[in-house]
Each structure stands twice: as C-alpha cells, then as structure tokens.
Design a protein around this motif. Structure first.
Motif, PDB file in Angstrom:
ATOM      1  N   UNK A 208       3.490   1.758  -1.687  1.00  0.00           N
ATOM      2  CA  UNK A 208       3.791   2.147  -3.072  1.00  0.00           C
ATOM      3  C   UNK A 208       2.623   2.893  -3.702  1.00  0.00           C
ATOM      4  N   UNK A 209       1.460   2.405  -3.414  1.00  0.00           N
ATOM      5  CA  UNK A 209       0.268   3.058  -3.964  1.00  0.00           C
ATOM      6  C   UNK A 209       0.094   4.434  -3.341  1.00  0.00           C
TER       7      UNK A 209
ATOM      8  N   UNK B 205       2.234   7.110  -4.743  1.00  0.00           N
ATOM      9  CA  UNK B 205       1.675   7.601  -6.005  1.00  0.00           C
ATOM     10  C   UNK B 205       0.649   8.689  -5.773  1.00  0.00           C
ATOM     11  N   UNK B 206      -0.116   8.527  -4.674  1.00  0.00           N
ATOM     12  CA  UNK B 206      -1.162   9.500  -4.377  1.00  0.00           C
ATOM     13  C   UNK B 206      -0.628  10.675  -3.610  1.00  0.00           C
TER      14      UNK B 206
ATOM     15  N   UNK C 128       0.850  -1.200   0.000  1.00  0.00           N
ATOM     16  CA  UNK C 128       0.000   0.000   0.000  1.00  0.00           C
ATOM     17  C   UNK C 128       0.878   1.240   0.000  1.00  0.00           C
TER      18      UNK C 128
END
Lengths: 225, 676
Positions: free
Chosen positions: B531-532, B535-536, B529
């Motif tokens: 990594x995600x 991104x955000x 999460x």
C-alpha cells in the motif's frame, strides 16, 4: 476533571501539571511511588499518569497496588523503553496505555481523552457506522451488502478507528495499536493506509466518514465537525 | 631273621630317615627338633625290638627302653611346641624332671623288661621286671599329659592350626589304636600274641602324617592327605582283618602244620591286597569324598563368572559387589568385603564392620590385593570359610588369577570415575561461568535501560516545553520551534536505535526463541508495504510460496529486520525510471532465502563495502533523514543472531539486491528453546 501525576523528575512533573491545568484539569502530583500510590488510593481521579522508572517502587508495582484496591481509574504509563514485552507486562499489570518518551503533549492529550472515554468504547464483535458493518469474528467488512476486501492492516486500522468512534486517534496511537511500532519506518505508513481505506470504504462523498484532524490525528465519525 | 623282623628294621630305618629329613628341612624350628626326637625314639624302639626278636638277644633291651623314653620325650616336647609354643601348667623344670630323671634311672637299672623271647609260634613273650608298672605308668602318664596338651592347644588354636592338629590326632589315634589292638586287646582278650609285633609298625602312620603336618605349613590340600590316610588305614585294617581270618581258618584247615600258617596267610593276604587295593581305595574315596569335599566348585566356570563381572561393570561399586557375589558363592566365607585403599571405603553384602576390627588379623582371612603398578587400588578380604575348612592351593590360585584380571577392570573403573568427576567439575564450572556471564549481561541491560531513561527524560521536557512555546508563538517562530521539535524526535530515535543495537547481543531472559512462520511474516509485511509502495508509485511484486517455512528465532526482531530491508528499498527506489521492488522467498537446501530487489539508485563498490558500518549512509535518500544509518547495522546483527547471513549486490544505477539466508527449522523440533 482531576489528574494525578507520579514522576520523580521535577521538570516532567511541572510541565505535565502546567499543561494539564491549561486543559482545565485539577492536578495533584507525587514524586515517588509510595506517595503516588497513597494519593491514588485515597482520592478519586479521572486519569493517573505514572512514570515507569521510579525510585523504590517501580511503575508496575504502583499500578498493581492501585488496582488491588479496586480503583478502575485509567492509568497511563510513561517510559523511555519501548520493548513489546514491557508493554505487555504493564498492560497486564493493570495499566491502560503506554507512552514512549519523549512525546508531544498533543499526543498525550489525545490518549488521555481516549482513555477517559473508555467506558464508551464500543465493545462487541460487530461494529457499525452508517452502513459499514465490520465483523471482527469473521474478519469481514461490508458496505451495504457489498463485501469489501481489506488487507490485514487496513482491517485493523478500520477496526481501531471504529472502536474509538468519534475520538481523535493520534499518529502515535495508530502506529502503536495497529503496527505495534514506536516510529514509522516508512514515514507515511498511516497516510498511505488512510488513503487506501478511504478509497475502499469511504466512497460516499456526501457522507464522509474518515476525517483527518490536522496536527492531531485521524478519526472516524458520522457527524461533521 | 624272620621276615617280620626285617620289615620292622626297615620301618625303623624309615622312621629315622623321615625324622632326619624333617630336621634337616628346617633346623631352627623347635617343632622339627621335637619331631626329630620322636622319630629317633621310635626308630630306636622299633629297631631295637626288631633286633631283639631277630637276633634273639637281650643285649638290645636297654636300647629298647631308651628308645621308648626318647619317644615319649619327643612326644611331650612335640605337644609343647606344636602348633605353637605352650607352657606347661607348672614350671618347666618340674615338668620334665620326673620323666627324665625317673626314666633314665629306670632304664639304667635294667629292671623294666628282663627278657624278650620269640616263641615257636612266632610270637614274642616278654618277661617283665619289677619296675614295669612304674615304667608303664610313667610313660603312659606323660603320654596322657601330652594328649592333654594337644587338646588344650586345639582349643586355643586358629582354624588353620586346628587342621594341622587334627591331622596329628589322626596319626596319634592310629598309632595308639593299633598299639592297643595288637599289643593289648588281642593278646589280652583273645590270646593272640603273634601280632604284637605289628603294633610298633602303626607308629609309622603317625610319623608319616606328622611329618607331613610339619612340612606343609600351609595345608592346602590336607584334606586329601587325611582322606588318603583314612582310606589307607581302612584298607590296612581290612587286609589285616582278612589276614587274621585267614590265619584262624588256616589253623582249622591245616592242623598241625603250624609253620605254614603265617606265611601262607600272609602270602594270600598280600596277593589279594595288591589286586584289590585300587578298588578298595576307590570305594573308600567315593565314600569319604562327601565328608571332605562338599566345598567343591568348578574352577573354570567360576573364573568365567568373574570375567563376566569384570567385563560388564565400569563403576567401582557394582564391580566390587558383583565380584563379591561370585566369590561368596564359590568359597562361602563368613564375611567378605572389598576395601579401597585410598578412600578406605568398604563395599560389602554383609557389613563392613569387619573392615575395621579384622584388619590386622591374618591367617584365617584371605586377602586378594588388586595392584596397579606399584600402587594398591584395593583389596578383597574373605573371612574364614563357613565350612571351617582352610583355603586350598586351588582356591588361592583361582584368587590370583582373578586378581590379575581384576587389575585391568579396576584401573578402568578408577579412570572412569575420575573422568566422571572431572566432567562434573567442568560442568559446574561452565554453569558458573555462564551464570556469571548472564549476570553481567543483565547488569549491562539494566545499565542500558538506565541510560535510556536518563537521556529521554530531559528530551521529554524539552519537547513538551517547545510544544508549549510553539502554541503561543508567532508564525515565523513556529517554524523554528517545529524544526527543534523534529530534532528532538530525531535525537530520541537515535538514542533508541543505538541502544537497540547495543542490546541485540545482550542476554534477554524474556526473549524466547520460538518457531516463526517466516512465510507468514514476509507476507504480512509485504502486504502493507504494498500500500505504501503504491503511494510512491513503486510496484511491489512478490514471489512467496504457499507453504510455511519455519525459522527458529524471535518474531519481533525478524519483523524488524525485514521491515528495515523493505523500508530501505522503498527509500532508495526513486528517480524517473521504472520503480520496482521484487520480494521473493524460497527454501533452498535447509535455508530460507529472502531476496529484496529494487531498481533504485544502487551503490558503488566503495559504498557497498561500507554498507554495514554503523552510521554510514550511502547517500541521502530523497526523503527524510530517519534512521541515521543504524538500520542496516541492526538488521545485520539480527540476522547473525539468528545464525543467518546477509549479502548485498549492487551497482550504481542498477539497483540493489539484498539476500538474507536463515536456517530452516523443521516443524517437529521442540517449540520453546533456550533464551536468545
């Protein structure tokens, strides 16, 4: 190429047959397990598509029957149910892959192609592309002689791509094989990880390795498409 | 009147007294009548004899003979009715006729004994008449007949009656023996006629003993009586023998002074007798004890053993069998068993065949019933003792004491048994119901699976169809097809979520609760999460311990729940300010505490209240509309199924803090548990 479709729903059968024929497959269909099993055992196919919920005989039984006669034809099972244990059961029963309904045909084709190319699957513990070396036993990645640190999922994603070197892997396939999920709870899990992988591994701008195939998925490859 | 005559008269009176007493004790029984006759006869006989000798008249001769006749009649009648009535081999009237008719006529004729004279040396001389032989034959014959009858009844008698007969035999033999010795052998062979007066006295023994035999119907301690009679008879003989010796030696010593022989010898004998009797008695008692009392046991230790058995056994069967062991050891019966009243089941170390055959026979069996209030729980039955002796008073009192204690123990055993049966029944019912419930849940599961298939299949066709159309469509139509495709995906996902929610609670045989390393699970999820989130633009920080925290449950479901929470946090952490998500995991008083804190939009109190409702969406997140609000409902259900709790703290604009508590399972606990 020959395909066999075993599904009790006429709609699904017709649709799949039509779509496969448009991809230059010769398609045979069967509406129940007995007929399907018979056809599978008496003819040679490149791919068998089997629905799990069949009257009389269940998909897994047909699968086992086919395997018993020594046929190694790739079998792809369609099912509405996505339980992990079911997948495990089916894969243990002899199926090669598993798709959740509903699915997009593109997705299906991607998987079929992947299955048909199975014999070329790169086995072994050490996978290489260009100068990237992935050691599955030691869970390590090196580019040249520089070690690269990857998170677990990144590693699994890279391994999956490298094992299917040159094949396009759809989002669905990646979601399932790497994250063991049917849908993406974060809606950009794969993109984020591909991005991250590219940053860590695919650092040579002249020799791009990880490709995005629009509308279809991702692949890792050494040659330019 | 001489001393001896007085003694004889006294004996006569005593005999009559005993007879009367026995008669009065039970006027109805024919045994008592017969005995009465006999004792009256003896009394008359002795009495008359005493009177004749004392008063030196022949006037009482008829009385003597009558007495003798009645005596024999009594004896015969006694033989006929003791211990139970028997019939003589021939007709009753024919049987009695000779004795009665012949006897009476002979007595009347007064020709049996003509004269009785007391000589100077103290002895009596009897002048017999012509009918003496006939008379003797008649009486003797009937005596023999009665003996024969006695023998016959012995053979047919039960064990207890045999005992009584033996007592009677002892008495008779003493009587006959002394009579023979004093009245036949001594005068006949040794010419000692002086002691013939003592003959009749011996009948007193018989009277005593027989009286006892009659009176005491149940011969508990008859062995004591027999033993006593033997002891006293032996003592008596010893003394008599001593007297005789004295008499003879006195004759030698005091020649000429005939008159003082007898009194002197008697006096010395009595003197010696009084002082040596206790010693003699003790000696003879010790001597005869082994014959009679080999079955001795220690009352108190037996009672103690029985008490132990009763205390330590809860189950009926060992209770009965073990107490039987003690009873068998103590009494040594031929067979023994315990029979339960209700079920008529029989417990025994020997075998229970006696249970059916001997059930109705009483007498030699001893029954110890165990009562519970008015009801009989069961009964111990002991067969006759192997030694052949009857059960004594002490034996029975021991058994009664045991029965009293046993009541409680048996009641307890009965209750315990009923309790066990009840519990077994209950368990069976529970098993059945559980199975039924499981079956129902399985059927429900199958139903869900069928629904799923039925719903998803048409969607598949739709999706594939639209895809196909999309390929050949114009660009402006492609947008339409694209949105239709998305809708189908959403619909499909919704169906899956609904079914998943419905299925969390159902029984899944393939779901095995295992030991899940919760720490590792949270680490794995947060890792990707991260990594995600990057991104955000969300910074994800973790505070997770190094040590594993084990939770009992299904790994898949737990993963789903945690992923849900994190995805919500990511989804709702938007906006312009600092975007942060904190994930922490700790162990606190037996619970694993997972906390996910975000700096997102937060919720109002209203929204917070409805958060777990199905389909409720607090607001539209900025991103996709995935989930349709089922995610938290599913998460909550999963947490609850794992015996945990979930809590939300939130305020608008201040973010949300979710806390999940799950019970920690110690790692030594068994790995595979029952299905979820």
């Amino acid at each position: 190429m020959r395909a066999l479709i075993i599904d009790d729903e006429q709609g699904v059968r017709d649709l799949l047959a039509e779509n496969l024929r448009s991809q230059c497959f010769a398609v045979d269909t069967a509406s129940d397990g007995t007929e399907g099993s018979y056809l599978a055992r008496t003819n040679t196919y490149d791919i068998i598509i089997l629905d799990n919920m069949l009257p009389e005989k269940s998909g897994i039984m047909v699968c086992q029957e086919i395997r018993k006669t020594g046929h190694t034809t790739p079998i792809l099972i369609l099912s509405a149910l996505s339980d992990t244990w079911r997948k495990v059961d089916l894969l243990n029963g002899g199926a090669d892959d598993y798709m959740i309904k509903p699915f997009s045909f593109e997705e299906l084709m991607a998987r079929i192609r992947a299955l048909m190319r199975r014999p070329n699957d790169i086995e072994g513990d050490i996978l290489t592309i260009d100068d990237v070396v992935l050691d599955t036993k030691r869970q390590s990645v090196k580019r040249g002689d520089k070690g690269i640190y990857l998170t677990r999922k990144e590693f699994m994603l890279l391994e999956y791509l490298m094992r299917n070197l040159g094949n396009v892997l759809s989002r669905g396939m990646i979601m399932e094989h790497v994250w063991d999920m049917t849908s993406d709870p974060f809606s950009n899990t794969i993109e984020s990880h591909i991005l991250s992988l590219r940053k860590k591994v695919d650092t040579n701008p002249e020799k791009k390795l990880i490709y995005t195939v629009p509308g279809r998925g991702y692949k890792i490859d050494t040659t330019q498409y | 009147m001489s001393l001896i005559s007085l003694i004889i008269l006294g004996a006569a009176v005593l005999s009559a007294a005993i007879g009367t007493f026995v008669f009065l004790h039970s006027r109805k029984r024919s045994i008592n009548h017969a005995f009465f006759l006999f004792s009256v006869g003896t009394s008359l006989w002795i009495g008359a004899y005493g009177l004749i000798v004392g008063l030196q008249t022949d006037a009482f001769l008829p009385l003597l003979n009558t007495g003798g006749l009645i005596l024999v009649c009594g004896l015969v009648q006694f033989a006929l009715v003791f211990p139970t009535r028997t019939q003589p081999p021939i007709n009753l009237w024919l049987f009695w006729a000779p004795l009665l008719l012949g006897g009476t006529s002979m007595v009347a004729s007064n020709t049996i004994i003509l004269k009785v004279r007391v000589l100077q040396d103290g002895s009596t001389s009897i002048t017999h008449g012509p009918l003496i032989i006939l008379w003797s034959l008649l009486l003797f014959g009937y005596i023999l007949v009665s003996l024969f009858l006695f023998v016959r009844s012995y053979q047919k008698a039960s064990v207890e009656d045999r005992h009584r007969l033996r007592i009677v035999y002892v008495g008779i033999s003493l009587f006959v023996l002394t009579a023979i010795i004093f009245d036949a052998i001594l005068p006949g062979f040794f010419n000692i006629v002086r002691l013939n007066q003592l003959g009749p006295l011996a009948s007193l023994f018989f009277i005593f003993v027989t009286a006892y035999a009659i009176m005491r119907h149940q011969f508990m301690d008859i062995r004591v009586v027999i033993q006593r009679s033997i002891i006293y008879s032996l003592s008596f003989f010893l003394l008599t023998f001593f007297y005789i010796v004295l008499l003879l030696s006195a004759e030698e010593v005091f020649e000429g002074m005939a008159n003082i022989y007898a009194p002197l010898s008697a006096g010395i004998t009595i003197f010696i007798g009084i002082y040596t009797l206790p010693y003699m008695e003790a000696y003879f008692r010790r001597f005869t004890d082994p014959w009679f009392f080999k079955d001795r046991y220690d009352y108190f230790s037996v009672l103690e053993s029985l008490s132990d058995v009763l205390k330590t056994n809860l189950n009926m069967r060992p209770l009965a069998l073990q107490s039987l062991v003690v009873l068998e050891r103590t009494f040594k019966p031929k067979y023994s068993y315990f029979i339960r009243s209700q079920s008529l089941t029989c417990y025994s170390h020997t075998d229970c065949s006696h249970a059916t055959t001997h059930y109705e026979i009483n007498g030699a069996n001893v029954r110890i019933p165990i009562y519970s209030g008015a009801r009989t729980i069961g009964e111990y039955v002991l067969g006759p003792k192997r030694s052949g002796d009857p059960y004594s008073k002490i034996d029975r009192s021991l058994m009664r004491a045991f029965a009293g204690h046993a009541t409680v123990a048996f009641e307890k055993a009965e209750l315990y048994q009923r309790l066990r049966e009840h519990t077994d029944q209950l368990e069976k019912k529970i098993d059945e119901r559980t199975k039924h419930l499981r079956d129902m849940q399985l059927r429900q599961r199958d139903f869900f699976d069928d629904i799923s298939h039925a719903l998803q299949t048409p969607l598949t066709i739709l999706k594939s169809g639209f895809e196909r159309l999309n390929r050949d469509a114009l660009p402006e139509d492609q947008k339409v097809y694209s949105s239709m495709d998305t809708s189908i995906d959403d619909l499909s996902r919704l169906i899956r979520s609904i079914l998943q929610l419905a299925r969390i609670d159902t029984y899944s045989p393939e779901v095995i609760m295992g030991m899940v390393d919760f720490t590792d699970l949270v680490i794995r999820i947060t890792e990707y999460v991260q990594i995600i989130a990057e991104r955000e633009g969300i910074s994800l920080s973790t505070n997770i311990p190094d040590i594993p925290i084990y939770v009992r449950g299904d790994e898949q479901q737990l993963m789903e729940a945690c992923t849900n929470l994190l995805s919500n946090a990511v989804k709702y952490t938007t906006g312009s300010g600092i975007k942060k998500i904190d994930v922490s995991l700790t162990e606190c008083s037996g619970m694993a505490v997972l906390s996910v804190k975000d700096t997102g939009m937060g919720m109002t109190a209203d929204q917070l209240a409805k958060i777990f409702e199905r389909f409720y969406r607090a607001q539209q997140p900025s991103r996709s509309k995935e989930g349709y609000g089922l995610g938290l409902a599913i998460t909550k259900r999963i947490v609850e199924r794992h015996n945990g709790s979930i809590r939300f703290v939130s305020a608008t604009g201040e973010g949300t803090n979710v806390t999940v508590n799950l019970p920690v399972q110690a790692p030594e606990a068994p790995q595979q548990q029952k299905p979820l």
